[in-house]
Design an enzyme around this catalytic site. Structure first.
Site, PDB file in Angstrom:
ATOM      1  N   GLU A 195       0.831  -1.210   0.000  1.00 43.76           N
ATOM      2  CA  GLU A 195       0.000   0.000   0.000  1.00 43.76           C
ATOM      3  C   GLU A 195       0.865   1.260   0.000  1.00 43.76           C
ATOM      4  O   GLU A 195       0.553   2.236   0.680  1.00 43.76           O
ATOM      5  CB  GLU A 195      -0.940  -0.015   1.207  1.00 43.76           C
ATOM      6  CG  GLU A 195      -1.929  -1.155   1.161  1.00 43.76           C
ATOM      7  CD  GLU A 195      -2.893  -1.166   2.334  1.00 43.76           C
ATOM      8  OE1 GLU A 195      -2.880  -0.218   3.153  1.00 43.76           O
ATOM      9  OE2 GLU A 195      -3.663  -2.138   2.426  1.00 43.76           O
ATOM     10  N   CYS A 196       1.914   1.256  -0.774  1.00 46.45           N
ATOM     11  CA  CYS A 196       2.891   2.341  -0.808  1.00 46.45           C
ATOM     12  C   CYS A 196       2.830   3.045  -2.162  1.00 46.45           C
ATOM     13  O   CYS A 196       2.450   2.443  -3.163  1.00 46.45           O
ATOM     14  CB  CYS A 196       4.286   1.728  -0.575  1.00 46.45           C
ATOM     15  SG  CYS A 196       5.663   2.875  -0.725  1.00 46.45           S
TER      16      CYS A 196
END
Length: 179
Positions: free
Chosen positions: A34-35
């Site tokens: 989730e970067c």
């Protein structure tokens, strides 16, 4: 000493020796699903596909130390990597790459390839973000964020460190030179 002296946990929690990767060129990556850098999976997959038959492997170590961007269990992370990003290479157990509980592998990698600078596209903006989190981030060899990469030669020596903003085409060329 080389990376072959280390044991890690695979995605199922089994202890394995990195000596099983002898004679291969490796790219060791701390990842997060989730970067902002997560889309790098696409190009990493392409690099893997292009060079895997030539003795190249990517070792992916999920890490939740940066902004909580690798939530969930190793199994859940692996599922996201396989289904959404089509990651074909080895995904290992979630680890820490800095601090008291850091993986001994990462202690070794950081010693062998210390932090130099943040370069590449978006590096100035990224430096500002890092500075807002830790004004002294330049003063140590810690991993700064997700998708830091270490290139390892066929003898198990960490020979280059790539920060998250560095161009993956440069990473690809460095891999090609070792193969």
């Amino acid at each position: 000493m080389s990376i072959y002296d280390f044991e890690v946990k695979d995605g199922e929690g089994n202890t394995i020796s990195l000596s099983q990767y002898k004679d291969k060129v490796l790219l060791i990556v701390n990842s997060a699903t989730e970067c902002g850098f997560t889309p790098q999976y696409t190009q990493l997959n392409e690099i893997y596909s292009e060079f895997n038959e030539d003795g190249f492997e990517i070792l992916d170590f999920p890490c939740n130390q940066f902004g909580g961007q690798a939530p969930g269990t190793t199994e859940e992370i692996t599922e996201v990597c396989r289904s959404k990003w089509l990651v074909p290479y080895a995904i290992f157990d979630k680890i820490e790459v800095n601090g008291e509980n850091e993986s001994p592998l990462y202690t070794y990698l950081k010693k062998e390839q210390p932090f130099k600078d943040i370069t590449g596209e978006g590096s100035e903006e990224f430096k500002k973000i890092l500075e807002s989190i830790n004004p002294n981030y330049m003063d140590n060899d810690d991993i700064k964020w997700n998708f830091t990469k270490f290139l390892v030669d066929r003898k198990g020596n960490a020979i280059q460190r790539f920060e998250p903003t560095e161009d993956l085409n440069d990473v690809k060329e460095a891999i090609k030179a070792l193969l």
